[in-house]
Design a protein around this motif. Structure first.
Motif, mmCIF file in Angstrom:
data_model
loop_
_atom_site.group_PDB
_atom_site.id
_atom_site.type_symbol
_atom_site.label_atom_id
_atom_site.label_comp_id
_atom_site.label_asym_id
_atom_site.label_seq_id
_atom_site.Cartn_x
_atom_site.Cartn_y
_atom_site.Cartn_z
ATOM 1 N N HIS A 1 42.402 -24.849 73.769
ATOM 2 C CA HIS A 1 40.855 -25.038 74.545
ATOM 3 C C HIS A 1 40.145 -24.141 73.212
ATOM 4 O O HIS A 1 40.966 -22.789 72.716
ATOM 5 N N PHE A 2 38.880 -24.513 72.486
ATOM 6 C CA PHE A 2 37.555 -23.692 71.593
ATOM 7 C C PHE A 2 36.933 -23.749 72.341
ATOM 8 O O PHE A 2 36.245 -24.529 72.792
ATOM 9 N N LYS A 3 36.135 -22.613 71.811
ATOM 10 C CA LYS A 3 34.446 -22.410 72.468
ATOM 11 C C LYS A 3 33.585 -22.809 70.733
ATOM 12 O O LYS A 3 34.632 -22.030 69.279
ATOM 13 N N ALA A 4 32.822 -23.605 70.911
ATOM 14 C CA ALA A 4 31.914 -24.200 69.436
ATOM 15 C C ALA A 4 30.913 -24.281 70.230
ATOM 16 O O ALA A 4 29.891 -24.048 71.169
ATOM 17 N N TYR A 5 29.951 -24.395 68.778
ATOM 18 C CA TYR A 5 28.334 -24.938 69.019
ATOM 19 C C TYR A 5 28.121 -25.313 68.186
ATOM 20 O O TYR A 5 28.127 -25.367 67.262
ATOM 21 N N TRP A 6 26.456 -26.119 68.384
ATOM 22 C CA TRP A 6 25.632 -26.968 67.363
ATOM 23 C C TRP A 6 23.950 -25.851 67.924
ATOM 24 O O TRP A 6 23.586 -26.093 68.419
ATOM 25 N N ASP A 7 24.211 -26.169 66.428
ATOM 26 C CA ASP A 7 22.982 -25.140 66.197
ATOM 27 C C ASP A 7 22.125 -26.611 65.866
ATOM 28 O O ASP A 7 21.597 -27.051 64.176
ATOM 29 N N ASP A 8 21.111 -26.829 66.883
ATOM 30 C CA ASP A 8 20.120 -27.710 66.098
ATOM 31 C C ASP A 8 18.737 -27.431 66.522
ATOM 32 O O ASP A 8 17.690 -28.435 67.112
ATOM 33 N N GLN A 9 18.603 -25.883 66.266
ATOM 34 C CA GLN A 9 16.951 -25.035 66.759
ATOM 35 C C GLN A 9 16.012 -25.771 65.365
ATOM 36 O O GLN A 9 15.179 -25.875 66.151
ATOM 37 N N MET A 10 17.083 -26.185 64.629
ATOM 38 C CA MET A 10 15.238 -26.804 63.375
ATOM 39 C C MET A 10 15.037 -28.222 63.543
ATOM 40 O O MET A 10 13.944 -28.552 63.411
ATOM 41 N N THR A 11 15.448 -28.917 64.657
ATOM 42 C CA THR A 11 15.090 -29.869 64.690
ATOM 43 C C THR A 11 14.012 -29.381 65.596
ATOM 44 O O THR A 11 13.764 -28.615 66.298
ATOM 45 N N GLU A 12 12.885 -30.547 65.810
ATOM 46 C CA GLU A 12 12.286 -31.062 67.461
ATOM 47 C C GLU A 12 12.551 -30.904 68.072
ATOM 48 O O GLU A 12 13.177 -31.682 68.598
ATOM 49 N N TYR A 13 12.141 -29.930 69.041
ATOM 50 C CA TYR A 13 12.903 -29.968 70.354
ATOM 51 C C TYR A 13 14.360 -29.649 70.706
ATOM 52 O O TYR A 13 15.688 -30.087 71.199
ATOM 53 N N GLY A 14 14.918 -29.092 69.502
ATOM 54 C CA GLY A 14 16.307 -29.253 69.501
ATOM 55 C C GLY A 14 16.665 -27.725 69.790
ATOM 56 O O GLY A 14 15.438 -26.089 69.851
ATOM 57 N N TYR A 15 17.982 -27.188 70.988
ATOM 58 C CA TYR A 15 18.060 -25.867 70.866
ATOM 59 C C TYR A 15 19.556 -25.751 70.605
ATOM 60 O O TYR A 15 20.118 -26.475 69.737
ATOM 61 N N LEU A 16 20.143 -24.247 70.727
ATOM 62 C CA LEU A 16 21.258 -24.656 71.106
ATOM 63 C C LEU A 16 22.226 -24.513 71.612
ATOM 64 O O LEU A 16 22.209 -23.974 72.870
ATOM 65 N N HIS A 17 23.466 -25.623 71.346
ATOM 66 C CA HIS A 17 24.161 -26.467 72.264
ATOM 67 C C HIS A 17 25.827 -25.617 72.474
ATOM 68 O O HIS A 17 26.153 -24.856 71.661
ATOM 69 N N SER A 18 25.829 -24.997 73.641
ATOM 70 C CA SER A 18 27.370 -24.009 72.881
ATOM 71 C C SER A 18 28.394 -25.293 74.035
ATOM 72 O O SER A 18 28.475 -25.938 75.264
ATOM 73 N N CYS B 1 31.392 -33.951 63.989
ATOM 74 C CA CYS B 1 30.982 -34.950 64.784
ATOM 75 C C CYS B 1 30.118 -35.824 64.816
ATOM 76 O O CYS B 1 29.079 -35.321 64.926
ATOM 77 N N TYR B 2 30.719 -36.750 63.957
ATOM 78 C CA TYR B 2 29.606 -37.690 63.781
ATOM 79 C C TYR B 2 28.287 -36.928 63.013
ATOM 80 O O TYR B 2 27.493 -37.249 63.748
ATOM 81 N N GLY B 3 28.403 -36.525 62.120
ATOM 82 C CA GLY B 3 27.169 -35.672 61.485
ATOM 83 C C GLY B 3 26.408 -34.318 62.057
ATOM 84 O O GLY B 3 25.751 -33.921 61.542
ATOM 85 N N ARG B 4 27.892 -34.101 62.642
ATOM 86 C CA ARG B 4 26.541 -33.357 63.733
ATOM 87 C C ARG B 4 28.118 -31.899 63.343
ATOM 88 O O ARG B 4 29.152 -31.965 63.592
ATOM 89 N N LYS B 5 27.407 -31.134 62.528
ATOM 90 C CA LYS B 5 28.082 -29.791 62.160
ATOM 91 C C LYS B 5 28.865 -28.074 63.500
ATOM 92 O O LYS B 5 27.482 -27.932 64.143
ATOM 93 N N LEU B 6 29.779 -28.709 64.044
ATOM 94 C CA LEU B 6 30.159 -27.553 64.915
ATOM 95 C C LEU B 6 31.372 -26.388 64.365
ATOM 96 O O LEU B 6 32.176 -26.570 63.696
ATOM 97 N N VAL B 7 30.180 -25.534 64.953
ATOM 98 C CA VAL B 7 31.279 -23.693 65.150
ATOM 99 C C VAL B 7 31.923 -23.677 65.498
ATOM 100 O O VAL B 7 32.037 -23.455 66.622
ATOM 101 N N LEU B 8 34.003 -23.445 65.492
ATOM 102 C CA LEU B 8 34.357 -22.560 66.165
ATOM 103 C C LEU B 8 34.317 -21.564 66.212
ATOM 104 O O LEU B 8 34.688 -20.582 65.876
ATOM 105 N N THR B 9 34.427 -20.830 67.100
ATOM 106 C CA THR B 9 34.042 -19.277 67.715
ATOM 107 C C THR B 9 34.706 -18.460 68.654
ATOM 108 O O THR B 9 35.674 -17.075 68.178
ATOM 109 N N ASP B 10 35.575 -19.340 69.246
ATOM 110 C CA ASP B 10 36.819 -18.918 70.267
ATOM 111 C C ASP B 10 37.871 -19.172 70.223
ATOM 112 O O ASP B 10 37.895 -20.697 70.365
ATOM 113 N N CYS B 11 39.181 -19.006 70.820
ATOM 114 C CA CYS B 11 40.277 -19.665 71.623
ATOM 115 C C CYS B 11 40.750 -19.308 72.845
ATOM 116 O O CYS B 11 40.557 -17.721 73.301
ATOM 117 N N ASP B 12 40.938 -20.119 73.716
ATOM 118 C CA ASP B 12 41.795 -18.722 74.826
ATOM 119 C C ASP B 12 42.833 -18.495 74.364
ATOM 120 O O ASP B 12 44.315 -19.144 73.366
#
Length: 764
Positions: free
Chosen positions: A232-249, A343-354
């Motif tokens: 198990h890993f925690k990650a995020y995808w920062d999509d705030q630069m695009t229109e109507y985008g937000y930070l995905h946990s 992930c198919y063109g989306r950069k996912l950053v791993l931040t933590d694990c269990d």
């Protein structure tokens, strides 16, 4: 033949064929007796031509020296077990002309039947089990007149059963002992031949290998080793630069059993749906160009080397795998805290694990530092919360219900509208709890005859529907019937032909004094049954008109400035009880128009002073019970005491009401169920609602202060719980309890004289 007829030598001229001149070969049905008086159809074995052969005596004993008992009694459950084998020819296996099949031969001594069983071997490829079912087996031709006997089976002998020759190699200890006691010598066990097919497979392993190349990867071992092990890993995808985008946990799961990855989106402030599946479980490629064509991931590459017609095509497997593209997938080595995966063109950053993931990497790769990374802050200015748009439906056309019309507009396939199943299960009928609120109502009409009609309005909590029933009075011209069938009733003053469902009557609109408009008729709720009032008081949070605390808070606020005059003018002179009508008139003047009849009834029920004298007290019930015992001549208290002691395994001297009821019913006391219920009701109970059975025994003992006999009564009718109606609560109100709940004693003491205070305290 010589064994069974030792009088004649087995030489030419001394034997002949018994079938010569015979034209009938059927068995003669002969009736015999199996035991005393049991007549049955039996089969007589044809005796030997050289001498009499009787089935009455065992063949191994001389006639007249054996016990004259049936075989099914002498040899019951006694079986001779032999080990053997037979050879089966193999023509399809080169180098192995036959195979050896081991069997078990069972001889049942009680009736001389034989059974042959082949023990099952896993992955043998042949049908195994019972080869010959239990039966008597004849000798092969030309000696088929007789059957196999126990002297025909021994180690080293060969027996032919239905054309198949079995070689006996061994027997168990019981068989050897039994044959030795019969005077038959049993040789030592012999070793059977080896199976040439098994030898071929053990020495020449290449002979059994497939001819075609096998490129299938064996992943079973990896699956068995790593099943249910997930990183198990925690990650995020920062999509705030695009229109109507937000930070995905995100939450990334790596399955060690098959190297697949699954990604789920966690709940965030952006309004994302919790548990949304971001990536379905599958292998994640490191570089993605396009959708792979059909067959690109196959293990074989097939080449068409000859012909294009359907009947002349020839195919071979390409050993070089020309044109095969090797795709790299993410593995467990590519995952680490701070790592970035594509992930198919989306950069996912791993931040933590269990904790399990940390232990796994520490044990396998020796990593000791696991420093979690913080997620970037959410830019609230650019966050776009996507609200789901409601589907605009056309207005209702008047056909069917709103739910049916909306469902037909949503989908082309006709489907039933979805109902609130959770509410249905919560308010469905359970025993005597029907979840139906019934109110008595009167019709408000300009026609005088309609104002005299009586109605019962039932409100169903399961689906918020209302049904109206009319109770016809004698000589009124109106009969008892259904006035309005069960359905949802809309609130008045709403548009009908709209797309949204209009508002309907709910449980908040149902209280005594409320006005309902149903199908154009106006009804006023004047009363409710005991179940409705009790249910609304128990669920006062849902019914504010039945919330005694909230009602008394409003009364307290209204009476606070005038409480001095209110108490001084309305102090009871004779007792501390005030009538319902008097208190209602006083409170209606003070509370105003917002004070409803249901709230007044709630106050009257909360501070009710009505008393109820039971028709049958404890002494009366004991007299009836002892009269019944005397009438049926029952006097078995000692056995009843034993039943109580046996039930009371804790030896506490007390039992629950249900356990006492069970013991009294099991002791066969001549009491009806109603009398037993009354007896247990008048018994004294402790804090745990348990009854002392010694008190019950004293209650049923005629020698202890027995009262006079009671005249016979109809116990089922007189002692039934509904035979004597209870006093209606709320007609008389406890004035002291009402003022004590208001908690305005300081003002109360200033308003009255000291003598009145002492008198009121004595009455309370």
């Amino acid at each position: 033949m010589s064994i069974r007829c030792p009088n004649l030598p087995f030489l030419p001229g001394y034997s002949f064929n018994p079938n010569i001149g015979k034209n009938k070969y059927h068995l003669n049905p002969i009736f015999g007796f199996l035991g005393k008086g049991n007549m049955a159809l039996i089969e007589k074995v044809k005796p030997n031509m050289f001498g009499p052969l009787s089935d009455k005596y065992p063949s191994i004993y001389p006639r007249g020296q054996s016990v004259e008992l049936p075989g099914w009694i002498m040899f019951d459950k006694q079986i001779l077990s032999f080990d053997g084998f037979f050879q089966e020819t193999l023509q399809e296996v080169r180098g192995s002309p036959f195979q050896v099949r081991n069997v078990k031969i069972y001889y049942f001594l009680e009736d001389g039947t034989i059974q042959v069983v082949e023990p099952k071997v896993e992955n043998s490829g042949i049908n195994q089990g019972t080869l010959i079912s239990r039966q008597r087996i004849r000798f092969p031709v030309p000696m088929d007149d007789n059957f196999y006997d126990l002297i025909d089976f021994n180690i080293g002998k060969e027996v032919e059963l239905y054309g198949r020759v079995f070689k006996i190699t061994n027997c168990d200890k019981f068989t050897r002992t039994f044959l030795n006691r019969c005077g038959i010598s049993v040789p030592d066990p012999i070793i059977g031949p080896e199976d040439p097919y098994l030898e071929l497979r053990s020495h020449d392993k290449d002979a059994c290998q497939p001819k075609k190349p096998n490129r299938n990867k064996d992943s079973l071992g990896k699956f068995l080793e790593n099943d249910r092990k997930v990183l198990h890993f925690k990650a995020y995808w920062d999509d705030q630069m695009t229109e109507y985008g937000y930070l995905h946990s995100l939450q990334l799961r790596y399955y060690l059993a098959d190297d697949t990855i699954e990604i789920k989106e966690l709940q965030s402030e952006s309004g994302g749906e919790p548990g949304f599946l971001f990536l379905k479980r599958a292998k994640l490629p490191k570089r993605y160009k396009e959708l792979p064509p059909v067959g690109s991931n196959a293990n074989y590459t097939v080449l068409n080397v000859l012909g294009s017609a359907l009947s002349n095509r020839r195919y071979i497997v390409d050993p070089l795998d020309c044109g095969r593209e090797n795709i790299e997938y993410y593995g467990e080595r590519d995952l680490s805290i701070g790592g970035v995966i594509n992930c198919y063109g989306r950069k996912l950053v791993l931040t933590d694990c269990d904790a399990f993931t940390k232990e796994y990497y520490a044990a396998k790769y020796g990593i000791s530092e696991f420093n979690s990374l913080p997620e970037p802050t959410q830019n609230k200015e650019t966050v776009y919360i996507a609200k789901p748009r409601e589907r605009e439906l056309p207005p209702w056309n008047g056909f069917g219900t709103y739910e049916d019309s909306a469902q037909n507009c949503i989908t082309v396939e006709p489907k039933a509208p979805n109902k609130n199943l959770k509410k249905f299960l919560l308010y469905d009928r359970v025993g005597l709890d029907s979840h139906i609120l019934r109110f008595k109502a009167k019709m408000v009409s300009k026609i005088p005859e309609n104002c005299t009609r009586n109605f019962i309005i039932s409100y169903y909590l399961t689906d918020d529907t209302i049904a109206v029933f009319e109770i016809g009075s004698r000589n009124s011209g109106f009969g008892t019937s259904t006035f309005a069938s069960r359905a949802e009733v809309q609130l008045p003053g709403q548009k009908i032909y709209v797309s949204k469902h209009p508002l309907c009557y709910t449980s908040e609109h149902m209280y005594i004094g409320a006005t309902l408009i149903i199908n154009g008729f106006t009804f006023v709720l004047t009363n409710a049954d005991e179940y409705a009032l009790r249910y609304m008081e128990l669920n006062c949070g849902q019914f504010p008109k039945a919330n005694l605390k909230a009602i008394m808070d409003k009364v307290r606020e209204k009476l606070r400035p005038i409480y001095k005059n209110f108490v001084a003018e309305n102090i009871p002179t004779e007792s501390s009880v005030i009538t319902y009508s008097k208190l209602r008139n006083m409170l209606c003047k003070i509370m105003g128009e917002d004070f409803t009849e249901h709230e007044m009834i709630t106050i009257a029920r909360g501070f009710s002073a009505s008393c109820f004298n039971e028709k049958y007290d404890r002494q009366k019930i004991r007299a009836i019970a002892l009269t019944e015992l005397k009438r049926y001549l029952w006097d078995d208290l000692d056995r009843l005491r034993e039943y109580f002691l046996q039930t009371d395994y804790l030896k506490a001297g007390k039992l629950t009401k249900k356990e006492c009821y069970t013991v009294l019913k099991g002791a066969r006391l001549p009491f009806d169920n109603e009398l037993l219920e009354k007896i247990l009701e008048v018994m004294k109970k402790d804090n745990e609602c348990k009854i002392s059975y010694e008190e019950i025994l004293q209650f049923l003992n005629r020698t202890l202060c027995a009262p006079p006999d009671e005249p016979p009564i109809n116990i089922k009718n007189q002692l039934w719980w509904g035979s004597e109606p209870l006093a209606e609560a709320g007609k008389l109100i406890d004035w002291c309890a009402f003022n004590k709940y208001l908690n305005l004693e300081s003002t109360f003491k200033e308003a009255i004289e000291p003598n009145s205070i002492s008198a009121l305290e004595k009455t309370s």
